[in-house]
Design a protein around this motif. Structure first.
Motif, PDB file in Angstrom:
ATOM      1  N   GLU A  16      46.317  42.128  36.409  1.00 36.47           N
ATOM      2  CA  GLU A  16      46.432  41.598  35.056  1.00 36.47           C
ATOM      3  C   GLU A  16      47.841  41.789  34.487  1.00 36.47           C
ATOM      4  N   ALA A  17      48.507  42.886  34.871  1.00 38.68           N
ATOM      5  CA  ALA A  17      49.892  43.076  34.437  1.00 38.68           C
ATOM      6  C   ALA A  17      50.783  41.998  35.046  1.00 38.68           C
ATOM      7  N   HIS A  18      50.513  41.663  36.300  1.00 40.56           N
ATOM      8  CA  HIS A  18      51.269  40.593  36.960  1.00 40.56           C
ATOM      9  C   HIS A  18      51.014  39.256  36.276  1.00 40.56           C
ATOM     10  N   TYR A  19      49.765  39.007  35.938  1.00 38.06           N
ATOM     11  CA  TYR A  19      49.405  37.758  35.265  1.00 38.06           C
ATOM     12  C   TYR A  19      50.170  37.612  33.943  1.00 38.06           C
ATOM     13  N   ARG A  20      50.161  38.682  33.151  1.00 33.44           N
ATOM     14  CA  ARG A  20      50.836  38.638  31.855  1.00 33.44           C
ATOM     15  C   ARG A  20      52.349  38.496  32.025  1.00 33.44           C
ATOM     16  N   ALA A  21      52.897  39.185  33.033  1.00 26.65           N
ATOM     17  CA  ALA A  21      54.345  39.101  33.276  1.00 26.65           C
ATOM     18  C   ALA A  21      54.749  37.686  33.679  1.00 26.65           C
ATOM     19  N   CYS A  22      53.915  37.033  34.489  1.00 22.80           N
ATOM     20  CA  CYS A  22      54.202  35.649  34.889  1.00 22.80           C
ATOM     21  C   CYS A  22      54.148  34.712  33.685  1.00 22.80           C
ATOM     22  N   LEU A  23      53.150  34.893  32.826  1.00 21.25           N
ATOM     23  CA  LEU A  23      53.066  34.070  31.627  1.00 21.25           C
ATOM     24  C   LEU A  23      54.315  34.250  30.765  1.00 21.25           C
ATOM     25  N   HIS A  24      54.733  35.505  30.614  1.00 22.46           N
ATOM     26  CA  HIS A  24      55.915  35.808  29.806  1.00 22.46           C
ATOM     27  C   HIS A  24      57.164  35.166  30.417  1.00 22.46           C
ATOM     28  N   ALA A  25      57.203  35.090  31.758  1.00 22.65           N
ATOM     29  CA  ALA A  25      58.363  34.521  32.450  1.00 22.65           C
ATOM     30  C   ALA A  25      58.337  33.000  32.490  1.00 22.65           C
ATOM     31  N   GLY A  26      57.245  32.398  32.002  1.00 21.03           N
ATOM     32  CA  GLY A  26      57.146  30.952  31.997  1.00 21.03           C
ATOM     33  C   GLY A  26      56.653  30.353  33.305  1.00 21.03           C
ATOM     34  N   ILE A  27      56.093  31.199  34.176  1.00 26.91           N
ATOM     35  CA  ILE A  27      55.545  30.719  35.447  1.00 26.91           C
ATOM     36  C   ILE A  27      54.167  30.116  35.195  1.00 26.91           C
ATOM     37  N   ASN A  28      53.886  29.003  35.839  1.00 26.43           N
ATOM     38  CA  ASN A  28      52.625  28.279  35.630  1.00 26.43           C
ATOM     39  C   ASN A  28      51.488  28.926  36.423  1.00 26.43           C
ATOM     40  N   ILE A  29      51.202  30.185  36.123  1.00 28.15           N
ATOM     41  CA  ILE A  29      50.104  30.901  36.767  1.00 28.15           C
ATOM     42  C   ILE A  29      48.805  30.479  36.080  1.00 28.15           C
ATOM     43  N   SER A  30      47.761  30.268  36.868  1.00 30.44           N
ATOM     44  CA  SER A  30      46.529  29.715  36.287  1.00 30.44           C
ATOM     45  C   SER A  30      45.300  30.579  36.489  1.00 30.44           C
ATOM     46  N   GLY A  31      45.432  31.716  37.179  1.00 30.22           N
ATOM     47  CA  GLY A  31      44.263  32.583  37.332  1.00 30.22           C
ATOM     48  C   GLY A  31      44.516  33.716  38.297  1.00 30.22           C
ATOM     49  N   VAL A  32      43.625  34.707  38.260  1.00 28.30           N
ATOM     50  CA  VAL A  32      43.652  35.838  39.198  1.00 28.30           C
ATOM     51  C   VAL A  32      42.212  36.205  39.534  1.00 28.30           C
ATOM     52  N   ASN A  33      42.022  36.831  40.685  1.00 28.33           N
ATOM     53  CA  ASN A  33      40.695  37.348  41.026  1.00 28.33           C
ATOM     54  C   ASN A  33      40.786  38.376  42.138  1.00 28.33           C
ATOM     55  N   ALA A  34      39.785  39.253  42.182  1.00 30.42           N
ATOM     56  CA  ALA A  34      39.654  40.182  43.309  1.00 30.42           C
ATOM     57  C   ALA A  34      39.121  39.382  44.490  1.00 30.42           C
ATOM     58  N   GLU A  35      39.586  39.727  45.687  1.00 35.42           N
ATOM     59  CA  GLU A  35      39.202  38.959  46.869  1.00 35.42           C
ATOM     60  C   GLU A  35      38.104  39.658  47.686  1.00 35.42           C
ATOM     61  N   VAL A  36      37.861  39.128  48.887  1.00 35.75           N
ATOM     62  CA  VAL A  36      36.705  39.538  49.691  1.00 35.75           C
ATOM     63  C   VAL A  36      36.811  40.977  50.187  1.00 35.75           C
ATOM     64  N   ALA A  37      37.991  41.370  50.657  1.00 37.90           N
ATOM     65  CA  ALA A  37      38.176  42.739  51.139  1.00 37.90           C
ATOM     66  C   ALA A  37      38.569  43.653  49.978  1.00 37.90           C
TER      67      ALA A  37
END
Length: 241
Positions: free
Chosen positions: A58-79
């Motif tokens: 979530e910190a990465h998600y917020r940092a990308c938004l702040h940087a203007g990167i077009n990030i659209s989601g995050v999730n925990a994966e299978v492993a």
């Protein structure tokens, strides 16, 4: 990329990665001795014992938004300890620019937490999912009514150049593309609707609506997005003869 700009190519990339604890040299959240419970409860998990590294995600998600990167989601994966974020849709070469920048931001965020990021396609050997960089792709023709025809034409052209695609889809991808753990086999090309074990998946809603996009599931997590997006476009518009 400029050669095909009139087709208005859109990309969306799903970047998987594994977090590692430098004190144990094991994935973040794994016990010091032995292994965690088998896969099954971790994907998009909630709660202690199911999710490891949400604060980093979530910190990465917020940092990308702040940087203007077009990030659209995050999730925990299978492993356990494995995560994913999605960037896009982006048009043309901007897809690769934004993914590359987002990887840098992830490394910087993880550094603040004292955690290591791995984008190796098979960071843990054994019965654990590898890490990919599923690449979603469409042209304007694919997004219009009846676009499924253009989607299938693109897939058939990519099938003919399967080995050329694999050559630029990431290092040590053979460790991941085994035909197991939601992957197709590296030596064969397959596609299908809602088939997570295929080389290329047509999402269920795309098959139903008859338009949209395709998902190339072959690229490894360490792939070069400039090479991957480039060859997908090149194959899509490759001459028939």
């Amino acid at each position: 990329m400029d050669q095909y700009a009139d087709s208005k190519p859109w990309f969306g990339i799903e970047q998987e990665y594994m977090l590692f604890d430098p004190e144990t040299n094991k994935p973040y959240g794994w016990p010091k001795h032995g292994f965690p419970e088998p896969q099954g409860k971790y994907y998009c998990g909630v709660g202690a014992g199911r999710i490891f590294g949400r604060d980093i995600m979530e910190a990465h998600y917020r940092a990308c938004l702040h940087a203007g990167i077009n990030i659209s989601g995050v999730n925990a994966e299978v492993a356990p300890g494995q995560c994913e974020y999605q960037v896009g849709p982006c048009e043309g070469i901007s897809m690769s620019d934004e993914l590359w920048a987002s990887r840098y931001v992830l490394e910087r965020v993880a550094e603040d937490f004292g955690i290591i990021v791995s984008i190796h396609p098979k960071p843990i050997k054994g019965d654990w999912n590898g890490a990919g960089c599923h690449t979603n792709f469409s042209t304007e023709a694919m997004r219009k009514e009846g676009g499924i025809v253009a989607i299938e034409e693109s897939i058939k052209k990519m099938a003919k150049r399967h080995k050329e695609h694999i050559a630029v889809y990431g290092e040590e991808n053979d460790q991941r593309l085994t035909g197991k753990h939601e992957t197709g086999n590296i030596d064969s090309f397959t596609y299908g609707v809602a088939n997570r074990g295929a080389s290329i998946r047509i999402p269920r809603h795309v098959g139903k609506e008859g338009k949209g996009y395709l998902e190339d599931r072959r690229p490894a997590s360490n792939m070069d997005p400039y090479l991957v997006t480039g060859i997908i476009l090149e194959s899509t518009f490759f001459p028939e003869n």
